[in-house]
Scaffold this motif. Structure first.
Motif, short mmCIF file in Angstrom:
data_model
loop_
_atom_site.label_atom_id
_atom_site.label_comp_id
_atom_site.label_asym_id
_atom_site.label_seq_id
_atom_site.Cartn_x
_atom_site.Cartn_y
_atom_site.Cartn_z
N LEU A 36 -1.69 -1.85 -24.64
CA LEU A 36 -2.27 -2.07 -23.38
C LEU A 36 -2.24 -3.53 -22.85
O LEU A 36 -2.03 -3.64 -21.61
N ALA A 37 -2.20 -4.44 -23.63
CA ALA A 37 -2.16 -5.75 -23.40
C ALA A 37 -0.61 -5.94 -22.95
O ALA A 37 -0.44 -6.66 -21.69
N MET A 38 0.30 -5.25 -23.51
CA MET A 38 1.74 -5.34 -23.14
C MET A 38 2.15 -4.74 -21.75
O MET A 38 2.55 -5.31 -21.00
N GLY A 39 1.18 -3.63 -21.32
CA GLY A 39 1.44 -3.15 -20.00
C GLY A 39 0.81 -3.97 -19.10
O GLY A 39 1.30 -3.84 -17.86
N ALA A 40 -0.22 -4.41 -19.22
CA ALA A 40 -0.81 -5.21 -18.36
C ALA A 40 0.02 -6.57 -18.01
O ALA A 40 0.23 -6.96 -16.99
N PHE A 41 0.68 -7.16 -19.11
CA PHE A 41 1.65 -8.12 -19.05
C PHE A 41 2.88 -7.48 -18.06
O PHE A 41 3.23 -8.57 -17.34
N GLY A 42 3.25 -6.57 -18.36
CA GLY A 42 4.62 -5.91 -17.61
C GLY A 42 4.20 -5.79 -16.13
O GLY A 42 4.80 -6.20 -15.26
N VAL A 43 3.00 -5.50 -15.77
CA VAL A 43 2.61 -5.32 -14.35
C VAL A 43 2.45 -6.58 -13.65
O VAL A 43 2.95 -6.93 -12.61
N THR A 44 2.14 -7.62 -14.49
CA THR A 44 1.90 -8.83 -13.78
C THR A 44 3.35 -9.46 -13.71
O THR A 44 3.76 -10.17 -12.64
N ALA A 45 4.09 -9.27 -14.48
CA ALA A 45 5.56 -9.95 -14.44
C ALA A 45 6.40 -9.26 -13.15
O ALA A 45 7.33 -10.05 -12.50
N CYS A 46 6.06 -7.95 -13.11
CA CYS A 46 7.15 -7.34 -12.04
C CYS A 46 6.25 -7.43 -10.62
O CYS A 46 7.04 -7.10 -9.52
N SER A 47 5.27 -7.78 -10.35
CA SER A 47 4.37 -8.11 -9.02
C SER A 47 5.19 -8.96 -8.41
O SER A 47 5.02 -8.75 -6.93
N ASP A 48 5.83 -9.83 -8.76
CA ASP A 48 6.55 -10.83 -7.97
C ASP A 48 7.72 -10.53 -7.11
O ASP A 48 8.52 -10.83 -6.15
N ASP A 49 8.37 -9.00 -7.71
CA ASP A 49 9.35 -8.47 -6.92
C ASP A 49 9.14 -7.92 -5.54
O ASP A 49 10.18 -7.27 -4.83
N TYR A 50 7.91 -7.43 -5.34
CA TYR A 50 7.73 -6.81 -3.96
C TYR A 50 6.66 -7.77 -3.14
O TYR A 50 6.06 -8.48 -3.42
N ASP A 51 7.25 -7.43 -1.82
CA ASP A 51 6.11 -8.10 -0.97
C ASP A 51 5.23 -7.39 -0.51
O ASP A 51 4.98 -6.30 -0.61
N PRO A 52 3.95 -7.84 -0.24
CA PRO A 52 2.84 -7.25 0.24
C PRO A 52 2.93 -6.32 1.62
O PRO A 52 3.66 -6.80 2.33
N TRP A 53 2.21 -5.22 1.62
CA TRP A 53 2.37 -4.34 2.70
C TRP A 53 1.17 -4.85 3.94
O TRP A 53 0.14 -5.57 3.37
N GLU A 54 1.50 -4.44 5.18
CA GLU A 54 0.81 -4.98 6.08
C GLU A 54 0.56 -3.56 6.64
O GLU A 54 0.98 -2.65 6.86
N LEU A 55 -0.73 -3.65 7.69
CA LEU A 55 -1.11 -2.63 8.42
C LEU A 55 -0.47 -2.68 9.82
O LEU A 55 -0.42 -3.78 10.22
N LEU A 56 -0.12 -1.40 10.43
CA LEU A 56 0.53 -1.47 11.69
C LEU A 56 -0.34 -2.14 12.68
O LEU A 56 -1.67 -2.12 12.74
#
Length: 260
Positions: free
Chosen positions: A15-35
């Motif tokens: 669980l700790a490794m999974g949480a760390f993995g999500v945090t590390a990869c979130s910088d690879d995506y731009d945030p979504w906008e509403l139309l």
């Protein structure tokens, strides 16, 4: 005791490794906008204003963070029908060819896209009305005179009118003949109790030639005959000129400014 602690740590580690993995990869995506969509236009869009019978050029302003497409009636053209992001669209409304107003509708659809990280769909409508072809006939100037003369035997008064008007007509002869079925002059009179005729509305047939461009004179000095006696009188209080089309009767000029 040590064995139990070790078991609990092994369970928590994934669980700790999974949480760390999500945090590390979130910088690879731009945030979504509403139309977001906002549409404005110079086309008249209320019951008091209409597009002129001879059409015109207008603008449609689109502000959006998505892509867009526009649907228009056959008698309206646009310089661009689709695009992405903000845009200014030039719309040309054609000259009408029929009597009676017509209603038009523009539909602007906007959508988001995965490639631009915009989510949503939207549809905006612009509804408007255009004047009918009968509005191409306009009386721009009119003088009306109420006439009264005594007969040679002094027994009757003859009442009538003289109407001079200038007409602006931008129709072709073919358009005029196809659209106009009849032309009328309306007069509205007041009479006293002692008159042989009653007050109210009187209608007279005119000719289509009375609608041609230029200056015209309508004159009838013996329209009404009233016996010459005390208490008898007649007043001309209003005149109107009207045309009859397939959509009914339309008054193209009316005035109560009558010279006595």
């Amino acid at each position: 005791m040590k064995k139990n602690l070790k078991s609990k740590w092994l369970l928590l580690l994934p669980l700790a490794m999974g949480a760390f993995g999500v945090t590390a990869c979130s910088d690879d995506y731009d945030p979504w906008e509403l139309l977001e969509t906002e549409v404005t236009s110079t086309i008249p869009q209320n019951n008091l204003e209409k597009v002129a019978w001879n059409g015109g050029t207008f603008t449609i302003n689109v502000k959006t963070n998505g892509s867009w497409s526009i649907e228009v009636p056959a008698w309206l053209s646009v310089d661009k029908s689709e695009g992405n992001g903000d845009a200014t669209i030039e719309a040309n409304i054609a000259r009408t060819s029929v009597a009676g107003e017509r209603t038009g509708e523009l539909i602007l659809k906007t959508t988001g896209s995965e490639s631009s990280n915009v989510a949503g769909r939207n549809e905006e409508k612009i509804e408007f009305k255009q004047e009918g072809l009968e509005n191409a006939i306009k009386i721009t100037d009119c003088t009306a005179t109420f006439t009264k003369q005594l007969t040679d035997d002094y027994e009757y008064y003859q009442y009538g009118y003289k109407i001079k008007y200038t007409i602006n007509n931008e129709l072709t002869d073919e358009e005029l003949n196809d659209m106009v079925n009849e032309v009328y002059l309306y007069t509205y009179i007041n009479t006293s109790f002692y008159c042989e005729i009653s007050g109210g509305e009187y209608k007279y047939n005119l000719n289509k030639t009375d609608l041609t461009k230029g200056t015209h004179v309508l004159e009838n000095n013996e329209c009404w005959s009233i016996r010459n006696k005390n208490g008898a009188y007649l007043n001309l209080r209003q005149i109107g000129i009207a045309i009859k089309t397939k959509n009914g009767i339309k008054v193209i000029y009316s005035t109560t400014d009558i010279e006595k």
